[in-house]
Design a protein around this motif. Structure first.
Motif, PDB file in Angstrom:
ATOM      1  N   LEU A  63       0.918  -1.058  -0.035  1.00 23.86           N
ATOM      2  CA  LEU A  63      -0.069  -0.085   0.007  1.00 23.86           C
ATOM      3  C   LEU A  63       0.958   1.282   0.076  1.00 23.86           C
ATOM      4  O   LEU A  63       0.546   2.284  -0.536  1.00 23.86           O
ATOM      5  CB  LEU A  63      -0.725   0.086   1.269  1.00 23.86           C
ATOM      6  CG  LEU A  63      -2.264  -1.263   1.271  1.00 23.86           C
ATOM      7  CD1 LEU A  63      -2.832  -0.661   2.616  1.00 23.86           C
ATOM      8  CD2 LEU A  63      -2.838  -0.824  -0.212  1.00 23.86           C
ATOM      9  N   CYS A  64       2.052   1.265   0.574  1.00 21.36           N
ATOM     10  CA  CYS A  64       3.093   2.304   0.618  1.00 21.36           C
ATOM     11  C   CYS A  64       4.240   1.719   0.106  1.00 21.36           C
ATOM     12  O   CYS A  64       5.183   1.388   0.857  1.00 21.36           O
ATOM     13  CB  CYS A  64       2.985   2.881   2.144  1.00 21.36           C
ATOM     14  SG  CYS A  64       3.954   4.228   2.154  1.00 21.36           S
ATOM     15  N   PRO A  65       4.495   1.843  -1.233  1.00 23.61           N
ATOM     16  CA  PRO A  65       6.011   1.589  -1.645  1.00 23.61           C
ATOM     17  C   PRO A  65       7.040   2.175  -1.245  1.00 23.61           C
ATOM     18  O   PRO A  65       8.182   1.629  -0.940  1.00 23.61           O
ATOM     19  CB  PRO A  65       5.554   1.606  -3.303  1.00 23.61           C
ATOM     20  CG  PRO A  65       4.245   1.638  -3.466  1.00 23.61           C
ATOM     21  CD  PRO A  65       3.610   2.207  -2.278  1.00 23.61           C
ATOM     22  N   ALA A  66       6.873   3.574  -0.775  1.00 22.90           N
ATOM     23  CA  ALA A  66       8.058   4.148  -0.348  1.00 22.90           C
ATOM     24  C   ALA A  66       8.152   4.139   1.182  1.00 22.90           C
ATOM     25  O   ALA A  66       8.952   4.950   1.813  1.00 22.90           O
ATOM     26  CB  ALA A  66       7.716   5.852  -0.586  1.00 22.90           C
ATOM     27  N   ALA A  67       7.389   3.398   1.869  1.00 24.63           N
ATOM     28  CA  ALA A  67       7.524   3.167   3.340  1.00 24.63           C
ATOM     29  C   ALA A  67       8.966   2.796   3.808  1.00 24.63           C
ATOM     30  O   ALA A  67       9.553   2.335   3.356  1.00 24.63           O
ATOM     31  CB  ALA A  67       6.725   2.071   3.893  1.00 24.63           C
ATOM     32  N   PRO A  68       9.574   3.660   4.740  1.00 25.39           N
ATOM     33  CA  PRO A  68      11.015   3.607   5.351  1.00 25.39           C
ATOM     34  C   PRO A  68      11.172   2.097   5.824  1.00 25.39           C
ATOM     35  O   PRO A  68      12.300   1.577   6.066  1.00 25.39           O
ATOM     36  CB  PRO A  68      11.084   4.615   6.436  1.00 25.39           C
ATOM     37  CG  PRO A  68       9.841   4.739   6.812  1.00 25.39           C
ATOM     38  CD  PRO A  68       8.819   4.782   5.637  1.00 25.39           C
ATOM     39  N   ARG A  69      10.011   1.493   6.269  1.00 25.96           N
ATOM     40  CA  ARG A  69      10.110  -0.111   6.879  1.00 25.96           C
ATOM     41  C   ARG A  69       9.351  -0.935   6.228  1.00 25.96           C
ATOM     42  O   ARG A  69       8.219  -0.646   5.645  1.00 25.96           O
ATOM     43  CB  ARG A  69       9.796   0.132   8.236  1.00 25.96           C
ATOM     44  CG  ARG A  69      10.730   1.049   9.031  1.00 25.96           C
ATOM     45  CD  ARG A  69      10.566   1.125  10.719  1.00 25.96           C
ATOM     46  NE  ARG A  69      10.748   0.002  11.211  1.00 25.96           N
ATOM     47  CZ  ARG A  69      10.875  -0.332  12.716  1.00 25.96           C
ATOM     48  NH1 ARG A  69      10.513   0.841  13.174  1.00 25.96           N
ATOM     49  NH2 ARG A  69      11.187  -1.330  13.184  1.00 25.96           N
ATOM     50  N   ALA A  70       9.562  -2.224   6.191  1.00 23.70           N
ATOM     51  CA  ALA A  70       8.989  -3.310   5.984  1.00 23.70           C
ATOM     52  C   ALA A  70       8.020  -3.860   6.794  1.00 23.70           C
ATOM     53  O   ALA A  70       8.064  -3.420   7.918  1.00 23.70           O
ATOM     54  CB  ALA A  70       9.841  -4.461   5.387  1.00 23.70           C
ATOM     55  N   ARG A  71       6.916  -4.370   6.149  1.00 23.64           N
ATOM     56  CA  ARG A  71       5.694  -5.070   7.158  1.00 23.64           C
ATOM     57  C   ARG A  71       6.376  -5.792   8.137  1.00 23.64           C
ATOM     58  O   ARG A  71       5.794  -5.606   9.160  1.00 23.64           O
ATOM     59  CB  ARG A  71       4.626  -5.390   6.315  1.00 23.64           C
ATOM     60  CG  ARG A  71       3.725  -6.168   7.122  1.00 23.64           C
ATOM     61  CD  ARG A  71       2.572  -5.081   7.757  1.00 23.64           C
ATOM     62  NE  ARG A  71       1.472  -5.735   8.695  1.00 23.64           N
ATOM     63  CZ  ARG A  71       1.939  -6.200   9.715  1.00 23.64           C
ATOM     64  NH1 ARG A  71       2.970  -6.092  10.523  1.00 23.64           N
ATOM     65  NH2 ARG A  71       0.755  -6.738  10.522  1.00 23.64           N
ATOM     66  N   SER A  72       7.314  -6.541   7.796  1.00 21.75           N
ATOM     67  CA  SER A  72       7.829  -7.824   8.868  1.00 21.75           C
ATOM     68  C   SER A  72       8.612  -7.105   9.761  1.00 21.75           C
ATOM     69  O   SER A  72       8.710  -7.899  10.862  1.00 21.75           O
ATOM     70  CB  SER A  72       8.434  -8.870   7.891  1.00 21.75           C
ATOM     71  OG  SER A  72       9.727  -8.337   7.135  1.00 21.75           O
ATOM     72  N   ASP A  73       9.287  -5.914   9.630  1.00 21.50           N
ATOM     73  CA  ASP A  73      10.163  -5.425  10.673  1.00 21.50           C
ATOM     74  C   ASP A  73       9.313  -4.962  11.860  1.00 21.50           C
ATOM     75  O   ASP A  73       8.325  -4.428  11.732  1.00 21.50           O
ATOM     76  CB  ASP A  73      10.743  -4.059   9.865  1.00 21.50           C
ATOM     77  CG  ASP A  73      11.612  -4.430   8.951  1.00 21.50           C
ATOM     78  OD1 ASP A  73      12.192  -5.525   8.860  1.00 21.50           O
ATOM     79  OD2 ASP A  73      12.222  -3.508   8.278  1.00 21.50           O
ATOM     80  N   VAL A  74       9.563  -5.318  13.156  1.00 21.40           N
ATOM     81  CA  VAL A  74       8.869  -5.338  14.213  1.00 21.40           C
ATOM     82  C   VAL A  74       9.548  -3.945  14.718  1.00 21.40           C
ATOM     83  O   VAL A  74      10.768  -3.809  15.027  1.00 21.40           O
ATOM     84  CB  VAL A  74       9.075  -6.316  15.442  1.00 21.40           C
ATOM     85  CG1 VAL A  74       8.498  -6.147  16.700  1.00 21.40           C
ATOM     86  CG2 VAL A  74       8.700  -7.617  14.723  1.00 21.40           C
ATOM     87  N   GLY A  75       8.647  -3.104  15.156  1.00 19.01           N
ATOM     88  CA  GLY A  75       9.037  -1.744  15.853  1.00 19.01           C
ATOM     89  C   GLY A  75       7.873  -0.945  15.641  1.00 19.01           C
ATOM     90  O   GLY A  75       7.010  -0.782  14.638  1.00 19.01           O
ATOM     91  N   LEU A  76       7.665   0.094  16.317  1.00 24.58           N
ATOM     92  CA  LEU A  76       6.642   1.178  16.453  1.00 24.58           C
ATOM     93  C   LEU A  76       6.820   2.014  14.934  1.00 24.58           C
ATOM     94  O   LEU A  76       7.738   2.410  14.633  1.00 24.58           O
ATOM     95  CB  LEU A  76       6.685   2.387  17.601  1.00 24.58           C
ATOM     96  CG  LEU A  76       6.590   1.506  18.664  1.00 24.58           C
ATOM     97  CD1 LEU A  76       6.411   2.655  19.809  1.00 24.58           C
ATOM     98  CD2 LEU A  76       4.877   1.104  18.851  1.00 24.58           C
ATOM     99  N   VAL A  77       5.585   2.300  14.425  1.00 26.45           N
ATOM    100  CA  VAL A  77       5.448   3.173  13.103  1.00 26.45           C
ATOM    101  C   VAL A  77       5.548   4.477  13.621  1.00 26.45           C
ATOM    102  O   VAL A  77       5.019   5.073  14.403  1.00 26.45           O
ATOM    103  CB  VAL A  77       4.302   3.005  12.545  1.00 26.45           C
ATOM    104  CG1 VAL A  77       4.149   3.629  11.187  1.00 26.45           C
ATOM    105  CG2 VAL A  77       4.264   1.380  11.948  1.00 26.45           C
ATOM    106  N   ASP A  78       6.543   5.108  12.823  1.00 26.42           N
ATOM    107  CA  ASP A  78       6.572   6.804  12.938  1.00 26.42           C
ATOM    108  C   ASP A  78       5.636   7.390  12.184  1.00 26.42           C
ATOM    109  O   ASP A  78       5.458   7.261  10.961  1.00 26.42           O
ATOM    110  CB  ASP A  78       8.019   7.100  12.587  1.00 26.42           C
ATOM    111  CG  ASP A  78       8.181   8.775  12.829  1.00 26.42           C
ATOM    112  OD1 ASP A  78       7.325   9.286  12.867  1.00 26.42           O
ATOM    113  OD2 ASP A  78       9.386   9.165  12.596  1.00 26.42           O
TER     114      ASP A  78
END
Length: 485
Positions: free
Chosen positions: A207-222
């Motif tokens: 949905l967001c190709p330019a996202a800084p993090r992958a869906r599988s990365d665990v961590g809070l979203v900025d």
């Protein structure tokens, strides 16, 4: 003359017989209608009794195939899965409802599922309904809330159009985010979803190709980074993503009582499972007071249900008599002048505690097939035993427990402080301070008022009253709770 009289008598007799027949038919139709209306009303409001048969099993031929591996199910399939449609069974898809109330730690609990790579997560979607239908009381909105849950679990987000009209509702999380705003209106998009800036699906590819993090990365979203990098997408794109995930989780705080979900629990197409989160009511009240202005409107909606709450069948309202020794401990409670917001929050908490009591008693009568779909969790247990409780929750949802997620839940409960001045944002907290904070922040009178209103569910949940804590207290100020699962 005699023939005329006989003829007139026959017609009068026939007319009387015809009228009697029509009257009888009308009565039969009326009775049939009332029975059908009662059945439909029972389905609409929830048949709040555990009696009933379990959901029908699928035909023998359909039950033979085992479910797909959890790591690869649906999410990695091609776009062909989109043809299944919103109402499809999606091949063994599981649905989890996180049943909680305000300020119980439900956002933290929901975030654990938001972080899981196999979960499609929605954060409080019923917020839209409550804003649109204000000042409707909490009880009158339960049927509409349940129907909305059913549609969302089928990945049909068009139901949001019923409650979003220009100007769109502001996201209350926005003031705490740089560049925060709020979108809504007729042309709904992913930016219309409540809490979208921290949603792992919306803020990651595809949905967001330019996202800084992958869906599988665990961590809070900025949230600010997501808003900058992820332009709004049509709801149909979000629906397509929803259908790819093997598990869908909805967290909300607006369901007044568990019984309203009973029709969904009986639906074999949903495979619905409920996690109910509890927290010490004194800690809940302390946290609610910190955000009293933000919770004022919804507290009023809850409070409006106090005098018209429908009782579950066979479970009369409890008018508690204080247990031995408690009357003396609570004898110092006196009416006092309160801030307007504090008055509404305190009254709403009393309604919530009574709803907790009915849920606790209601769940104890559950048959085995429903006990397997329902579990309870205390916030104190979650933050003091984060890894163990996370594993238990994921087993309940039939999900794997990634090591990165276990590290995440541990780090989130080992923060440096209790909370920040942003009570609606998720951050690392000091778990032990979060549990004990109410002791320092609530006055003795406030504590007694909460205990007077909530002592029965506190007893069932193993939260000792203030005068009993010296003898019963364990770490965290609680004693063990016997879980269902």
């Amino acid at each position: 003359m005699k023939s005329r009289r006989r003829w007139r008598w026959r017609w009068e007799h026939r007319g009387f017989a015809l009228g009697l027949a029509l009257y009888t038919l009308l009565l039969l139709l009326l009775v049939s209608y009332m029975l059908d209306y009662g059945a439909r009303r029972g389905r609409a409001l929830g048949d709040w009794a555990w009696e009933g048969q379990p959901p029908p099993a699928p035909p023998p031929g359909e039950a033979a195939a085992p479910p797909a591996p959890r790591h690869e199910a649906k999410r990695n399939e091609s776009e062909d899965s989109d043809e299944a449609g919103p109402g499809s069974r999606a091949g063994g898809k599981r649905h989890i409802y996180l049943h909680a109330t305000w300020r119980t730690g439900s956002s933290f609990l929901g975030e654990l599922f938001n972080q899981h790579p196999d979960v499609f997560y929605l954060y409080e979607p019923m917020w839209h309904m409550w804003q649109a239908l204000y000042p409707g009381d909490a009880l009158s909105l339960q049927g509409a809330l349940r129907d909305m849950v059913r549609s969302l679990f089928r990945c049909d987000f068009s139901v949001l159009r019923l409650y979003a009209a220009p100007p769109g509702p502001r996201d209350p999380l926005a003031p705490f985010l740089p560049g925060g705003g709020g979108g809504g209106g007729v042309n709904l998009s992913t930016a219309s979803i409540f809490g979208w800036r921290t949603n792992k699906v919306i803020c990651s590819a595809p949905l967001c190709p330019a996202a800084p993090r992958a869906r599988s990365d665990v961590g809070l979203v900025d949230g600010a980074a997501c808003e900058r990098s992820c332009p709004p997408r049509a709801l149909r794109d979000l629906e397509a993503e929803c259908r790819k995930y093997p598990v869908m989780v909805i967290k909300d705080v607006r369901l007044l009582e568990l019984g309203a979900l009973l029709p969904l629990l009986r639906d074999p197409e949903l495979d619905l499972r409920v996690v109910q989160l509890f927290r010490d009511p004194r800690a809940v009240h302390n946290s609610r007071l910190k955000a009293k202005q933000a919770l004022l409107r919804e507290s009023i909606q809850v409070l409006r249900s106090r005098h018209r709450a429908a009782e579950p069948r066979g479970l009369p309202r409890r008018h508690p008599l204080l247990p031995p020794g408690a009357a003396a401990a609570l004898a110092g409670v006196h009416p006092r002048q309160q801030h307007r917001a504090e008055f509404f929050l305190g009254g709403a908490l009393e309604v919530i505690c009574q709803a907790w009591l009915r849920d606790l008693l209601f769940s104890r009568r559950a048959p085995a097939w429903l006990r397997a779909r329902y579990t309870q969790l205390r916030y104190e247990d979650l933050v003091l035993e984060p890894r163990a409780q996370l594993r238990r929750l994921l087993r309940f949802a039939d999900l794997p427990s990634p090591p990165a997620l276990e590290d995440f839940v541990l780090n989130m409960t080992r923060g440096a402080a209790y909370s920040s001045e942003r009570p609606f944002l998720i951050s690392a907290r000091d778990a032990r301070e979060a549990i004990h904070a109410w002791r320092e922040r609530l006055s003795r009178e406030q504590v007694r008022e909460v205990e007077a209103a909530c002592w029965e569910p506190m007893r069932l949940l193993a939260y000792p009253l203030s005068g009993q804590e010296d003898g019963d207290r364990q770490e965290g100020g609680t004693v063990p709770l016997q879980m269902f699962v």
